[in-house]
Design a protein around this motif. Structure first.
Motif, short mmCIF file in Angstrom:
data_model
loop_
_atom_site.label_atom_id
_atom_site.label_comp_id
_atom_site.label_asym_id
_atom_site.label_seq_id
_atom_site.Cartn_x
_atom_site.Cartn_y
_atom_site.Cartn_z
N UNK A 11 0.83 -1.21 0.00
CA UNK A 11 0.00 0.00 0.00
C UNK A 11 0.87 1.25 0.00
N UNK A 12 0.29 2.34 -0.50
CA UNK A 12 1.01 3.60 -0.55
C UNK A 12 1.33 4.08 0.87
N UNK A 13 2.47 4.72 1.01
CA UNK A 13 2.97 5.26 2.29
C UNK A 13 3.32 4.15 3.28
N UNK A 14 3.60 2.94 2.77
CA UNK A 14 4.12 1.88 3.64
C UNK A 14 5.57 2.21 4.01
N UNK A 55 13.55 2.15 -4.93
CA UNK A 55 13.05 3.08 -5.94
C UNK A 55 11.52 3.21 -5.86
N UNK A 56 11.01 4.26 -6.55
CA UNK A 56 9.57 4.56 -6.68
C UNK A 56 8.94 4.92 -5.33
N UNK A 57 9.71 5.56 -4.44
CA UNK A 57 9.17 5.94 -3.14
C UNK A 57 8.32 7.20 -3.25
N UNK A 58 7.39 7.34 -2.30
CA UNK A 58 6.57 8.56 -2.25
C UNK A 58 7.35 9.71 -1.62
N UNK A 105 9.04 6.21 2.35
CA UNK A 105 7.66 5.75 2.30
C UNK A 105 7.37 5.26 0.89
N UNK A 106 6.83 4.05 0.78
CA UNK A 106 6.56 3.46 -0.53
C UNK A 106 5.52 4.29 -1.27
N UNK A 107 5.65 4.32 -2.61
CA UNK A 107 4.72 5.11 -3.41
C UNK A 107 4.65 4.65 -4.84
#
Length: 287
Positions: A195-198, A234-237, A255-257
């Motif tokens: 999920x986003x912001x993990x 990579x691809x972090x929020x 934070x993942x994004x």
């Protein structure tokens, strides 16, 4: 006879005495007088000229006056020029090393590396050997070496060697792998759907060597660990660490994004590199 007469006349002219008198203009009193000859005047004039030239040369050559003559440079300027030359050479070496370092980081980010094929059969064969069939008795040289090392460790206050056997990699996130590690298609990473912001955590202790935005992969953070190991996220929020920060294993670094042109949804693109070669993270980490 004519030549001798001519020489005598020249000798008389050179040795003919003259009187140099200094008079008082009002009283015509003689104040100073000196007897001279043309030869004396010539010798005295020559000596004065030689002394004047010699003194001028020594004055210019051994004093700071030579700095005012075009073509001469001062000692201070030469010293500064030498120091600047050495500093410039040192800075050039540092710049060359930094360029090589950044070039290697760029190759890691773009995936421009050569493939390495591992012979898994040899690893399997080595693990299937029966230890009872091997000759594990120490030799004489080995026994002597063990005694020396044992004495050094016994009387050494400080640790002389650190073992890497307890080096464990921490999973950056827990989720489903959407795209596995594949050398054939040059996908040197695993994509983990989250999920986003993990929170994205550091896989081991290390130093952040890159923490910036890139157009294709969004927010990217790279951590350098011991044993020449590098982890890429990579691809972090968002990023919570900056370049130069020290991080611990399991510490949140991003934070993942779903950032970057190459992203297809919220996920983490995770890479592992050892000595400049890509490594499959699933061989060491359970996601």
């Amino acid at each position: 006879m004519a030549t001798k007469t001519k020489k005598r006349k020249i000798a008389r002219k050179l040795l003919h005495k003259y009187r140099l008198v200094v008079l008082n203009e009002d009283t015509f009193e003689e104040r100073f007088a000196i007897k001279l000859t043309r030869l004396n005047v010539f010798i005295i004039g020559s000596l004065c000229t030689i002394l004047l030239i010699t003194g001028t040369i020594f004055l210019i050559a051994f004093t700071s006056l030579r700095e005012f003559i075009p073509g001469y440079s001062s000692t201070a300027l030469k010293k500064k020029a030498t120091e600047l030359h050495y500093k410039t050479d040192s800075l050039q070496r540092v710049l060359d090393l930094n360029e090589q370092y950044y070039a290697s980081i760029k190759r890691v980010l773009t995936g421009d590396v050569s493939d390495v094929e591992f012979n898994r059969d040899s690893i399997v064969d080595a693990s299937s050997l029966d230890p009872s069939e091997l000759n594990l008795s120490p030799s004489k040289e080995d026994s002597l070496l063990r005694d020396v090392v044992d004495k050094e460790d016994k009387y050494n206050v400080f640790e002389s060697n650190l073992s890497n056997t307890n080096f464990v990699l921490f999973p950056p996130v827990n989720g489903t792998i959407s795209e596995p590690f594949d050398l054939k298609v040059k996908h040197y990473a695993v994509d983990i759907v989250v999920p986003k912001d993990t929170p994205v955590k550091s896989t081991a202790d290390g130093t952040v060597i890159f923490s910036e935005w890139t157009a294709q992969t969004g927010y990217v953070i790279i951590v350098e660990h011991s044993g020449e190991l590098i982890s890429v996220y990579k691809h972090n929020a968002t990023l919570t660490k900056q370049q130069g920060d020290l991080v611990k294993a399991g510490e949140v670094i991003a934070m993942a994004g779903n950032t970057g042109e190459l992203s297809t949804g919220p996920h983490l693109h995770f890479e592992l590199w050892n000595r400049g070669y890509p490594v499959n993270p699933t061989n060491f980490i359970e996601f």
